[in-house]
Write a protein that holds these residues in place. Structure first.
Motif, PDB file in Angstrom:
ATOM      1  N   TYR A   2      -5.682   2.399   2.927  1.00  0.00           N
ATOM      2  CA  TYR A   2      -5.188   3.142   1.777  1.00  0.00           C
ATOM      3  C   TYR A   2      -3.939   2.474   1.209  1.00  0.00           C
ATOM      4  O   TYR A   2      -2.973   2.228   1.922  1.00  0.00           O
ATOM      5  CB  TYR A   2      -4.871   4.585   2.163  1.00  0.00           C
ATOM      6  CG  TYR A   2      -6.056   5.306   2.769  1.00  0.00           C
ATOM      7  CD1 TYR A   2      -7.096   5.759   1.963  1.00  0.00           C
ATOM      8  CD2 TYR A   2      -6.156   5.500   4.147  1.00  0.00           C
ATOM      9  CE1 TYR A   2      -8.197   6.403   2.505  1.00  0.00           C
ATOM     10  CE2 TYR A   2      -7.259   6.156   4.698  1.00  0.00           C
ATOM     11  CZ  TYR A   2      -8.268   6.600   3.870  1.00  0.00           C
ATOM     12  OH  TYR A   2      -9.363   7.242   4.406  1.00  0.00           O
ATOM     13  N   GLY A   3      -3.979   2.196  -0.100  1.00  0.00           N
ATOM     14  CA  GLY A   3      -2.804   1.646  -0.782  1.00  0.00           C
ATOM     15  C   GLY A   3      -2.365   0.303  -0.271  1.00  0.00           C
ATOM     16  O   GLY A   3      -1.178  -0.041  -0.374  1.00  0.00           O
ATOM     17  N   ASN A   4      -3.299  -0.470   0.298  1.00  0.00           N
ATOM     18  CA  ASN A   4      -2.967  -1.797   0.841  1.00  0.00           C
ATOM     19  C   ASN A   4      -1.823  -1.754   1.842  1.00  0.00           C
ATOM     20  O   ASN A   4      -1.051  -2.703   1.979  1.00  0.00           O
ATOM     21  CB  ASN A   4      -2.630  -2.782  -0.289  1.00  0.00           C
ATOM     22  CG  ASN A   4      -3.824  -3.078  -1.173  1.00  0.00           C
ATOM     23  OD1 ASN A   4      -4.932  -3.260  -0.670  1.00  0.00           O
ATOM     24  ND2 ASN A   4      -3.613  -3.101  -2.482  1.00  0.00           N
ATOM     25  N   GLY A   5      -1.710  -0.625   2.520  1.00  0.00           N
ATOM     26  CA  GLY A   5      -0.707  -0.510   3.573  1.00  0.00           C
ATOM     27  C   GLY A   5       0.687  -0.169   3.094  1.00  0.00           C
ATOM     28  O   GLY A   5       1.612  -0.058   3.906  1.00  0.00           O
ATOM     29  N   GLN A   6       0.875   0.009   1.764  1.00  0.00           N
ATOM     30  CA  GLN A   6       2.198   0.395   1.270  1.00  0.00           C
ATOM     31  C   GLN A   6       2.566   1.772   1.817  1.00  0.00           C
ATOM     32  O   GLN A   6       1.714   2.616   1.997  1.00  0.00           O
ATOM     33  CB  GLN A   6       2.194   0.457  -0.256  1.00  0.00           C
ATOM     34  CG  GLN A   6       1.803  -0.825  -0.964  1.00  0.00           C
ATOM     35  CD  GLN A   6       1.652  -0.585  -2.454  1.00  0.00           C
ATOM     36  OE1 GLN A   6       2.638  -0.382  -3.168  1.00  0.00           O
ATOM     37  NE2 GLN A   6       0.412  -0.563  -2.929  1.00  0.00           N
ATOM     38  N   LYS A   7       3.853   1.983   2.043  1.00  0.00           N
ATOM     39  CA  LYS A   7       4.269   3.298   2.547  1.00  0.00           C
ATOM     40  C   LYS A   7       3.927   4.381   1.544  1.00  0.00           C
ATOM     41  O   LYS A   7       3.359   5.414   1.884  1.00  0.00           O
ATOM     42  CB  LYS A   7       5.770   3.310   2.863  1.00  0.00           C
ATOM     43  CG  LYS A   7       6.255   4.610   3.499  1.00  0.00           C
ATOM     44  CD  LYS A   7       5.592   4.866   4.854  1.00  0.00           C
ATOM     45  CE  LYS A   7       6.074   6.166   5.472  1.00  0.00           C
ATOM     46  NZ  LYS A   7       5.411   6.444   6.756  1.00  0.00           N
TER      47      LYS A   7
END
Length: 395
Positions: free
Chosen positions: A53-58
């Motif tokens: 999800y979200g390329n691993g962005q927080k």
């Protein structure tokens, strides 16, 4: 984030965009169909190290929702409990840091009952409220060993006790909550689960369609269909045994994941269904348009779920498939109403399947069932999203 908005923190789904699962689809549609600019959704997402999800962005934005990743170690069955706790802890801190006014923390399922009072006190301290979706009868599922089922029931009781509101997606689940936990005088409301009512964008001529039907050796309108998890409480054993007894020449197509499934191996050993060429386990179908086309072009849908709540696959079948044969339990009756045929475990499903090959009998069945026009009014995602927004605004 604007403090004038109503902030809703959703905990318990694996995340969005939805890859699979009922809760994941629910959260995706809830955010997709949002209309009010006065509502801000925040959605917890599970990060297993796969950056799904979200390329691993927080934090990342999806469907105008503020999504945040919670890193979860692979600790086995306790992973979902750990995830809910860490996500709720983070959400409370986020709401406090942003000075949210009367934030709502909406928890999907009842996994963290033993610690929920601890979090409830934190939520109260910042002027927030705790809402819970109790889901179905998870404590009845045969896939769980007895100690886990005991935990589910214990956890559910505590989630009911400490919630400010229980949002039930089934009228029968709401009735059960009120009856079984009447000593807590639980505050409940009913908002249904939704389904996509649009027809598939695919046609018979599309390459992806022809390849799937050719590979699986299946013909349109010549198969019974079931879609769902291959677990005992969904009554696959009865459906398979009865189908094998029937005289139909049609196929029974099962869209389900059976890799390393002990129940599958046990059932095959007992019934030898692999020797019946009509029974076809075809794996999973992740392309939603293809799955919708497969539903639309089934002769009939078989549904054996009996453990609580509104089942997403049932709604999808009612929206897509011409004829639906449902196990006669209150949860399926609530959703299917008079638009389906019903069968009981102790009667011969095989006889019904055989009789449906007779065109006169089939025509009579179709004339005796009602249309599913109620789906648009009661189960469209647009309706469900609006109902939730009205609820948040009454907070």
């Amino acid at each position: 984030m604007s403090n004038s908005k109503q902030h809703i923190y959703i905990i318990g789904s694996k995340g969005i965009p939805a890859k699979y699962g009922g809760f994941e689809t629910f959260v995706e549609k809830l955010t997709q169909y949002k209309k009010s600019d006065d509502i801000q959704y925040h959605v917890a997402c599970m990060n297993n190290g796969d950056n799904l999800y979200g390329n691993g962005q927080k934090h990342f934005n999806y469907n105008q929702a503020d999504c945040f990743n919670i890193t979860v170690p692979n600790i086995g069955p306790a992973k979902a409990i750990y995830y809910d706790m860490k996500a709720l802890d983070y959400a409370i801190k986020l709401a406090e840091k942003d000075n949210n006014v009367a934030p709502i923390f909406y928890i999907l399922a009842c996994r963290i009952g033993p610690v929920i009072n601890y979090y409830k006190k934190k939520i109260q301290k910042i002027g927030g409220k705790l809402y819970v979706n109790p889901d179905g009868h998870e404590w009845l599922r045969a896939k769980w060993p007895y100690p886990v089922r005991k935990y589910w029931k214990f956890s559910e009781r505590l989630m009911v006790k400490y919630s400010d509101l229980l949002i039930c997606d089934s009228l029968n689940i709401e009735k059960y909550i009120k009856n079984d936990y009447h000593k807590y005088q639980p505050k409940t409301t009913y908002i249904a689960y939704g389904t996509d009512l649009k027809k598939s964008s695919l046609t018979s001529d599309d390459v992806i369609v022809r390849e799937w039907f050719s590979e699986k050796r299946v013909l349109e309108n010549n198969y019974y269909l079931v879609v769902g998890r291959f677990v005992p409480e969904n009554n696959y054993e009865i459906m398979i045994r009865e189908f094998m007894k029937s005289s139909t020449k049609k196929n029974f197509v099962l869209i389900t994941n059976i890799e390393d499934n002990d129940f599958y191996k046990k059932l095959n050993k007992e019934t030898h269904f692999q020797n019946d060429e009509r029974i076809k386990f075809v794996g999973t179908v992740y392309n939603q348009e293809l799955l919708k086309y497969i539903r639309e072009n089934a002769f009939a849908y078989l549904h054996g779920h009996e453990v609580g709540g509104t089942n997403p696959s049932l709604l999808e079948a009612l929206a897509s498939t011409k004829l639906n044969l449902l196990l006669d339990v209150c949860f399926n009756r609530e959703v299917g109403r008079n638009s389906a045929l019903y069968w009981k475990k102790d009667t011969r499903l095989s006889q019904l399947i055989s009789q449906l090959d007779d065109s006169t009998f089939l025509k009579a069945c179709h004339s005796n069932i009602e249309t599913n026009d109620f789906l648009e009014q009661d189960y469209s995602w647009n309706t469900i999203a609006d109902s939730y927004e009205s609820l948040w605004e009454r907070n």
